[in-house]
Design an enzyme around this catalytic site. Structure first.
Site, short mmCIF file in Angstrom:
data_model
loop_
_atom_site.label_atom_id
_atom_site.label_comp_id
_atom_site.label_asym_id
_atom_site.label_seq_id
_atom_site.Cartn_x
_atom_site.Cartn_y
_atom_site.Cartn_z
N GLY A 1 61.38 19.41 23.02
CA GLY A 1 62.13 19.13 24.25
C GLY A 1 61.38 18.12 25.11
N HIS A 2 60.05 18.30 25.21
CA HIS A 2 59.24 17.34 25.96
C HIS A 2 59.23 15.98 25.25
CE1 HIS A 2 57.38 21.24 27.30
NE2 HIS A 2 57.57 20.66 28.47
N GLN B 1 54.00 27.87 41.32
CA GLN B 1 55.39 28.18 40.97
C GLN B 1 55.51 29.44 40.13
OE1 GLN B 1 55.75 24.28 38.79
NE2 GLN B 1 57.11 25.46 37.46
O1 PAF Z 1 59.47 22.08 34.27
C1 PAF Z 1 58.24 22.15 34.40
O2 PAF Z 1 57.49 22.08 33.41
C2 PAF Z 1 57.64 22.33 35.78
O3 PAF Z 1 58.43 23.13 36.58
C3 PAF Z 1 57.32 20.99 36.47
C4 PAF Z 1 58.57 20.18 36.75
C5 PAF Z 1 56.36 20.18 35.61
C6 PAF Z 1 56.64 21.26 37.82
O4 PAF Z 1 55.46 21.98 37.65
#
Ligand code: PAF
Length: 286
Positions: A36-37, A61
């Protein structure tokens, strides 16, 4: 590919490309990179002259310390995948670089951040996302930043942030990449025990059932969600939520008229998974 640790080094490294009027694409990640990345980096590579991948497991987060501790970390593997996918620069700061002692700012987006993930994980989750994304955008100053449709609510929150603060960056959404059987790729999938793996398909099956209900003419969000829940019950997976919302505002839908997004979260053997699908009125994915 260069791995940089400091804000000053990233800014210095981007002076050259900027002087040559090259476009810069940013792919923010928390590592544990997967296909996905790769799709995100590939898209940035195709559209930008210079591709920056950030690799930072953002503690702000995470609503659960155990989840943060268990988050997979393997920088060497991530760097290899990023370079293979086309990244020019990896920004992998330590936590103190982004959150130095005395750090006292939190970016709070309301609206699309309030329901679903915001309600279930707590407001601090999207506060943490918005704070780190704004900081990364400020450090890198990209022309475009790339986010997966898999985290649809995060995408809506980032779009709101960019719009509200008039940030000079294009936010690009990249479609969810799935295993052949439909499981959405996620860094958390590696934590699924082999005997839980088949049950993880409950989320994709719920989305398919919701889509099928719309395709047969159902326009009541409650009935569509019920079809999704039934598909999950068949494999004994209880959703944390399964809701139909507006894909931009994430407000719950009273009726399916235009675009609708069905979003689902569930724990499978202790691993929390999310997935979503945009439905159109003919029930086909957009
Ligand atoms: O989707 C993610 O991997 C994270 O939420 C992000 C956008 C890198 C922010 O830490």
């Amino acid at each position: 590919m260069t791995i940089l640790r400091t804000i000053a080094d990233v800014r210095a490294a981007l002076t050259g490309p900027r002087d040559q009027r090259q476009t810069v694409g940013l792919v923010p990640t928390m590592g544990a990179l997967h296909q996905g990345h790769r799709a995100l980096v590939g898209r940035a590579r195709a559209e930008c002259d210079h591709v920056v991948v950030s690799l930072f497991v953002n503690p702000r987060q995470f609503d659960d310390a155990g989840d943060l501790a268990a988050y997979p970390r393997d920088e060497a593997r991530d760097a290899a995948l990023a370079v293979e996918a086309g990244a020019d620069l990896l920004f992998a700061p330590a936590a103190q670089e982004l959150y130095p002692p005395g750090f006292a700012t939190t970016v709070c987006v309301r609206g699309p951040a309030e329901g679903l993930e915001g309600a279930h994980r707590g407001a601090a989750h999207f506060d943490g996302v918005a704070t780190v994304v704004l900081k990364l955008l400020t450090i890198v100053g990209p022309d475009a930043a790339y986010f997966g449709q898999k985290d649809a609510q995060q995408l809506a929150v980032v779009r709101r942030l960019v719009e509200d603060l008039a940030l000079p960056v294009r936010i690009e959404a990249v479609p969810t990449v799935r295993e052949p059987d439909g499981l959405a790729l996620s860094s958390r999938n590696v934590r699924l025990r082999p005997d839980d793996r088949p049950r993880a398909l409950a989320l994709a099956r719920a989305l398919e059932a919701a889509q099928a209900a719309v395709a047969t003419g159902e326009r009541d969000p409650g009935a569509v969600a019920a079809a999704g829940r039934q598909a999950m019950a068949a494999v004994q997976v209880e959703p944390e939520y399964l809701e139909l919302v507006d894909p931009e505002t994430f407000a719950p839908l009273a009726a399916i008229e235009g675009q609708a997004l069905v979003a689902v979260a569930a724990r499978v053997g202790g691993v929390r998974l999310i997935d979503n699908q945009i439905l159109t009125s003919d029930g086909r994915p957009s």
